[in-house]
Each structure stands twice: as C-alpha cells, then as structure tokens.
Design an enzyme around this catalytic site. Structure first.
Site, PDB file in Angstrom:
ATOM      1  N   CYS A 187       0.658  -1.197   0.326  1.00 44.48           N
ATOM      2  CA  CYS A 187       0.326   0.349   0.098  1.00 44.48           C
ATOM      3  C   CYS A 187       0.355   1.429   0.077  1.00 44.48           C
ATOM      4  O   CYS A 187       0.955   2.675   1.006  1.00 44.48           O
ATOM      5  CB  CYS A 187      -1.181  -0.362   0.920  1.00 44.48           C
ATOM      6  N   CYS A 361      -6.041   2.764  -4.438  1.00 43.30           N
ATOM      7  CA  CYS A 361      -5.147   2.976  -3.276  1.00 43.30           C
ATOM      8  C   CYS A 361      -6.640   3.982  -2.533  1.00 43.30           C
ATOM      9  O   CYS A 361      -6.641   4.862  -2.990  1.00 43.30           O
ATOM     10  CB  CYS A 361      -4.235   3.163  -3.331  1.00 43.30           C
TER      11      CYS A 361
END
Ligand code: UQ1
Length: 446
Positions: A187, A361
C-alpha cells in the site's frame, strides 16, 4: 487406545537403525499463507467443489489474521486495532487443513514444501506469505519504536499502529516527519494517508501555526500514477507541506532522522514526531528459494499468475512478482484469475484467465474526504465509478467506504472468497461453472 508397543531393540540397536524420514503428507493443493491472498484463494477453490475436505492445506504460523488496510485508521484514532483481527483458526473453513508451522524450504522439483517438523507434497502450490517489514534495516528504529517515550511510530506494524495515534494525539506542535522508503512497500499510499489524517487532526486543534510537517520520500513524486499525483501534489502545496523527494531514511538517532539524499548527501532532520514506513521485502525463505526472481519475489507471469519455471506453482498478493501496487484490492482481482487458472490446470487445461494489474488505493485526504485511486498495469486509471464522477478528486461519500464498508465486507466476504472487489459479490461463479462442467472429476472427500 493401543498401548505403546514394547521396544524390541536396545538403545544402541535403535540408534544404528536409520529412521527413514516420514513421507510427505500429500494434499492436492498447498497454500502458503492465510492472509488476504491465501484465505480468499483457498475458499474460492473450496467453493469450486473440485477439491473436497482435507484436500487443501493452508500453511500459516501466525495466530491472528489482520485487516492491515485498517491500521491507517488505528493510527488516526478512528478504529481500535483489536477489532481488526481474527484468530486464523476462525477465518479458515474446517474443510481446509491448517498447518501452524512455518515453511522452511521449497523443493519445487519434487513438489514438496518443508515445514521443519514435517513435509507436504502437492499437485498445485500457491505461494502467498506476504512480505516482511524490515524494521532493522533502519538503524535505531526498533529501539525508538519500542521505547514508549520516543515519539516514533509506524502504522505498518500491529504492535505500533496505536502508538502512532498516541503520538499524534499528544502532539502540541513542532516538527513532524512522515517517511516513505525507496523500493517496494505494501500500500504505497499509506505513508501519506497517515500524514493527511494527522494534518487534519492538528488543523482542527489549531496547531498548524506552530507545526512544520515534512514528507520525506525515497520516491520522486507523491504517487506513481500522474492523474492522482496531480491532486495530491496540489494538496501538499496548498497545505504548506514541503516534500523531500529522493530521501531515504537510514537511521533514527535520538531526535534526529538521518536520510540518504540525492547527490550522495546525508541529511539530518530534527523531529518532535516521526512516522516511519520501514523498508519491506520478501521473506528469506522465499528469496532464497528456487521460486524467487532476482529481487526475491515469487517469479510468476504478470497475466496468468503461473510460475515461470514450475507450472504447478502460482502466486498472488504481496509476495508475488506482479508489477502492480500491493493492496487487498489487488487481491480481489488476482485471486479470481489465480483460482480459475489453478482449476484449469487441475483439469489438464492451459491457464485461460488473465490479470490486468487492477489495484486500488483509497486515500483519505482529511477526516471528511477520500480519493479513490484505481488503476491497471502501467498506471492506467480504471475507475469503478468513473462514468459518474471524477475519482481524481477527493469525495466525502467515499470515506465511509474505507472506514466502515471495506473492513466489514473484508471479514464478512472477502476472506471467505465471495467478494470480487469492484464486481461485488461474485467471486464464486467462475469456479462454480467450471466445477459443474467437471462434476465427474470431483474426488471424494478424504
Ligand atoms: C476492495 O474490494 C477492497 O476489499 C475489501 C478494499 O479493501 C482494502 C479496497 O480498498 C478497495 C478499493 C476495493 C475495491 C472495491 C470497490 C468497490 C472499488
């Protein structure tokens, strides 16, 4: 119960008889790792009905399964960390055989995985143990994180994500530094998510006048996809947050952060609060195995997720070589492709499904807005709601998706293999249809 058999040999005789190593226990499929990737893949395979009870082994030494995307929310004081984990044993269907020891070595030439205390053999192997957070790669970081009085935290570890909130909550102004290393992390948006949420907290508390926030990143931009980078760069400038690009944290020394900076410079920045994104990389048992590429990731085809050398080996999730951003959202797409292709392989067919690199994201830009970045290989935007709205702008109505909906649907459906990300609840059909066609090949439960 049978009584222990009487020993027929004396001690010396027993020793002289070579004890043959126990034969590996065979499972049709062995899944290494029961994180987001392993648990969704294993349950989708079960749902295909091509494999019965006891035919899939899942190797997972951790006691808890964590919803890692939620740790940003813990660092921002929005969620409690204990609510975001479950015992692995509760996640896994009882028809999966759970081994709790860790993989020591892979022997793909023999179709064997060694767990130290025993070995497993397989027809198909799925490797998804995740990647390691390398805290010790930054000098002084472990001590700084462990010492409660030192204002250094990270949302990348269960042990320290709540310390991050304690620090942000206790902050009364001064210098706050948020770091991101060069190289692959899971991430890649999280290092700035925690910064935006901390910035907003301090804004609401009227602390910004006496606060200097710095984003120090080993990369050259706020975000790898130009469309979203533009928005994030604009916000950074509007909010007077200087970026130090090409700055890679190497050490924490007292209240100074030490960086390798461009032109071989070493830069030392004093801080009153430091949020660190540690370097990350493949676990040694993967890196040192015949399965790894040069960088240590499981070397699979970008589209089919099949290993480049060993056709009955597959990988998805963070440990894989797939050149996309490592997220749970990516796993929603990868797992469907992988499961379809593993099922094809078990039926003697070529892999048919192709992964396009989908990843996402969701970036909270403050406590009321979220930018939902979604893209394919090559950073090509692929926005679920793009027909109706501009996803490059943060939206208020997207925020509850990150704070409430995703954690809920993750434990309710995704780990059970019934959540297909942007396609909603449809992870089963691909596998089920194939299973129906191949009903005759269903083997009896063992
Ligand atoms: C998603 O499915 C998912 O899984 C629960 C996430 O959790 C981490 C996500 O962040 C995202 C973006 C998705 C993708 C789903 C939609 C509806 C865009």
């Amino acid at each position: 119960m049978l009584a222990t058999p009487v020993r027929r040999f004396g001690a010396s005789a027993t020793r002289s008889l070579a004890t043959p190593a126990a034969a590996p226990k065979h499972h049709r499929i062995v899944v290494v790792g029961a994180g987001a990737a392993g648990s969704s893949a294993a349950h989708q395979l079960l749902a295909s009905k091509l494999v019965g009870s006891g035919e899939i082994a899942v190797v997972e030494p951790s006691q808890h399964h964590h919803y890692q995307p939620g740790w940003t929310l813990v660092g921002a004081g929005i969620r409690k960390k204990t609510d975001l984990r479950r015992p692995v044993a509760d996640i896994l269907d009882k028809r999966l055989t759970h081994y709790t020891s860790a993989v020591q070595t892979f022997e793909p030439e023999r179709n064997v995985v060694n767990l130290g205390d025993r070995s497993l053999s397989y027809d198909q192997l799925i490797v998804c143990p995740g990647i390691e957070i390398k805290i010790d790669a930054v000098k002084g970081l472990r001590d700084a994180l462990t010492d409660e009085r030192t204002p250094v935290g990270t949302i990348y570890k269960y042990a320290f994500c709540d310390k991050t909130w304690d620090m942000a909550d206790a902050f009364r102004g001064g210098k706050a530094i948020f770091t991101q290393p060069a190289g692959v992390v899971k991430c890649a948006g999280a290092p700035q998510k925690i910064m935006w949420l901390s910035w907003d907290l301090w804004r609401k508390r009227g602390l910004l006048d006496k606060t200097e926030i710095t984003f120090a990143t080993g990369l050259q931009a706020m975000f790898g996809v130009p469309r979203y980078n533009e928005t994030l760069e604009r916000l950074r400038k509007e909010r007077n947050i200087p970026a130090r690009y090409g700055h890679n944290l190497t050490a924490v020394e007292g209240s100074e952060a030490v960086f390798d900076a461009p032109n071989n410079e070493q830069v030392r920045l004093p801080f009153d609060m430091l949020h660190v994104t540690p370097p990350m990389g493949p676990y040694d048992f993967v890196k040192k195995s015949a399965l790894a590429n040069e960088a240590g990731f499981v070397d699979v085809d970008d589209a089919t997720l099949q290993h480049k050398k060993f056709p009955n080996v597959w990988s998805l999730g963070d440990a894989s070589s797939l050149p996309t951003s490592k997220t749970a959202a990516a796993v929603t797409a990868e797992s469907q492709v992988l499961v379809t292709n593993v099922i094809n392989a078990m039926q003697g067919k070529e892999p048919g499904a192709m992964y396009n690199g989908y990843t996402s994201c969701p970036i909270p830009t403050d406590h009321g807005h979220l930018l939902l970045a979604e893209f394919l290989y090559g950073g090509k935007p692929k926005e679920t709601f793009g027909k109706f709205i501009n996803q490059a702008e943060p939206k208020s109505y997207f925020l509850p998706m990150k704070t409430r909906f995703f954690p809920w649907v993750y434990f309710k459906s995704m780990v059970k293999g019934t959540w297909a990300g942007p396609q909603g609840w449809k992870a089963r059909p691909a596998a089920a249809t194939i299973a129906d066609q191949a009903a005759a090949t269903v083997s009896p439960a063992k």
